[in-house]
Design a protein around this motif. Structure first.
Motif, PDB file in Angstrom:
ATOM      1  N   GLU A  14      13.069  42.722 -40.832  1.00 14.56           N
ATOM      2  CA  GLU A  14      11.945  41.686 -41.198  1.00 14.56           C
ATOM      3  C   GLU A  14      12.441  41.004 -40.145  1.00 14.56           C
ATOM      4  O   GLU A  14      11.114  40.186 -40.309  1.00 14.56           O
ATOM      5  CB  GLU A  14      13.137  41.570 -42.536  1.00 14.56           C
ATOM      6  N   GLU A  22       3.389  34.153 -36.786  1.00 16.15           N
ATOM      7  CA  GLU A  22       4.136  33.877 -38.150  1.00 16.15           C
ATOM      8  C   GLU A  22       4.669  33.181 -37.634  1.00 16.15           C
ATOM      9  O   GLU A  22       5.550  32.629 -39.230  1.00 16.15           O
ATOM     10  CB  GLU A  22       4.626  35.217 -37.965  1.00 16.15           C
ATOM     11  N   GLN A  31       7.383  33.344 -42.073  1.00 20.41           N
ATOM     12  CA  GLN A  31       6.489  34.314 -43.684  1.00 20.41           C
ATOM     13  C   GLN A  31       7.376  35.899 -43.093  1.00 20.41           C
ATOM     14  O   GLN A  31       7.067  36.350 -41.900  1.00 20.41           O
ATOM     15  CB  GLN A  31       5.550  34.471 -43.891  1.00 20.41           C
ATOM     16  N   ARG A  33       7.927  40.059 -44.256  1.00 20.07           N
ATOM     17  CA  ARG A  33       7.550  41.227 -45.695  1.00 20.07           C
ATOM     18  C   ARG A  33       8.830  41.928 -45.881  1.00 20.07           C
ATOM     19  O   ARG A  33       9.870  42.640 -45.026  1.00 20.07           O
ATOM     20  CB  ARG A  33       6.284  42.113 -45.256  1.00 20.07           C
ATOM     21  N   ARG A  34       9.416  41.244 -46.847  1.00 19.45           N
ATOM     22  CA  ARG A  34      10.842  42.385 -47.658  1.00 19.45           C
ATOM     23  C   ARG A  34      10.305  43.253 -48.325  1.00 19.45           C
ATOM     24  O   ARG A  34       9.625  44.732 -47.826  1.00 19.45           O
ATOM     25  CB  ARG A  34      11.702  41.619 -48.742  1.00 19.45           C
ATOM     26  N   GLY A  37       7.937  45.331 -49.611  1.00 24.19           N
ATOM     27  CA  GLY A  37       6.918  45.097 -49.766  1.00 24.19           C
ATOM     28  C   GLY A  37       6.089  43.658 -50.119  1.00 24.19           C
ATOM     29  O   GLY A  37       5.341  43.153 -49.468  1.00 24.19           O
ATOM     30  N   ALA A  38       7.218  43.446 -50.986  1.00 26.25           N
ATOM     31  CA  ALA A  38       6.779  41.305 -51.253  1.00 26.25           C
ATOM     32  C   ALA A  38       7.482  40.936 -49.915  1.00 26.25           C
ATOM     33  O   ALA A  38       8.197  40.658 -49.192  1.00 26.25           O
ATOM     34  CB  ALA A  38       8.199  41.155 -51.776  1.00 26.25           C
ATOM     35  N   VAL A  39       6.095  40.014 -49.621  1.00 27.43           N
ATOM     36  CA  VAL A  39       6.299  38.930 -48.453  1.00 27.43           C
ATOM     37  C   VAL A  39       7.227  37.841 -49.241  1.00 27.43           C
ATOM     38  O   VAL A  39       7.108  36.426 -50.278  1.00 27.43           O
ATOM     39  CB  VAL A  39       4.884  37.922 -48.716  1.00 27.43           C
ATOM     40  N   ASP A  40       7.891  37.010 -48.134  1.00 25.96           N
ATOM     41  CA  ASP A  40       9.112  35.540 -48.512  1.00 25.96           C
ATOM     42  C   ASP A  40       9.063  35.195 -46.941  1.00 25.96           C
ATOM     43  O   ASP A  40       8.344  35.380 -46.329  1.00 25.96           O
ATOM     44  CB  ASP A  40      10.741  36.463 -49.524  1.00 25.96           C
TER      45      ASP A  40
END
Length: 213
Positions: A14, A22, A31, A33-34, A37-40
């Motif tokens: 990550e 970013e 930010q 990408r976990r 695929g989730a953005v965190d």
């Protein structure tokens, strides 16, 4: 990079995937990408905040973490710093560098340590989930193994006698720094601490018209 990995408890993939644009340097976050695929959002502390500007050295685009020399093979433009021609640091190379520097530690141990230390400092389940980027409650439990020493400290902190003792010590400290009739009145209820009143603090409160009962 090592400090950012520890302070954010992020996975190495990550952090290595971060681009300069970013980073929110002012608010100490970025930010990512976990896994899945989730953005965190990850956040960091003062140590990383001081080091990042030195690392970037004015760069405004390209990978945050790069190799120490120009790329030898053709890579996607997103994985190369346009100004220097250096490639994005790979997870494998980062792992090799860290293992060499620490005598065998792994990048994952930084994440593990960060989560364990957060649990030892009483981070609740919701905080651990946000910190780790997990969505299932059971996931951070694999990392947040509290040590025996931390468990003992936690138990000592819950001891009623210890809490009362700390409360009395706090009142004494406040009275010594700034004598006040209200504080002195609170302290006066603890008759077992009368000997601790001797000295300038007691004389000051008496001058203000307070007499311990």
């Amino acid at each position: 990079m090592w400090r950012l990995l520890y302070e954010s408890a992020a996975r190495s993939s990550e952090v290595l995937g971060l681009d300069v644009d970013e980073l929110d340097l002012r608010n100490r976050r970025a930010q990512v990408r976990r896994k899945g695929g989730a953005v965190d959002v990850i956040v960091w502390r003062t140590g990383t905040a001081r080091l990042l500007p030195r690392l970037l050295d004015g760069r405004r685009s390209g990978p945050v973490f790069t190799t120490d020399r120009r790329a030898r093979v053709e890579l996607p433009p997103a994985d190369v710093d346009a100004g220097s021609g250096k490639a994005r640091l790979s997870n494998r190379r980062a792992a090799e560098l860290f293992e060499t520097a620490t005598g065998g530690w792994t990048l994952h141990q930084l994440r593990h340590s960060a989560l364990t230390h957060a649990a030892e400092r009483d981070a609740n389940t919701s905080t651990l989930l946000a910190y780790s980027g997990h969505t299932a409650v059971v996931s951070p439990a694999r990392y947040a193994r509290v040590s025996g020493e931390a468990l003992a400290r936690w138990q000592a902190g819950r001891d009623p006698a210890a809490r009362r003792r700390r409360g009395r010590e706090c009142l004494i400290n406040q009275l010594t720094v700034s004598p006040d009739a209200k504080i002195a009145g609170d302290l006066g209820r603890h008759t077992d601490l009368v000997p601790a009143w001797q000295g300038s603090a007691l004389r000051a409160t008496r001058m203000n018209g307070f007499q311990p009962g």
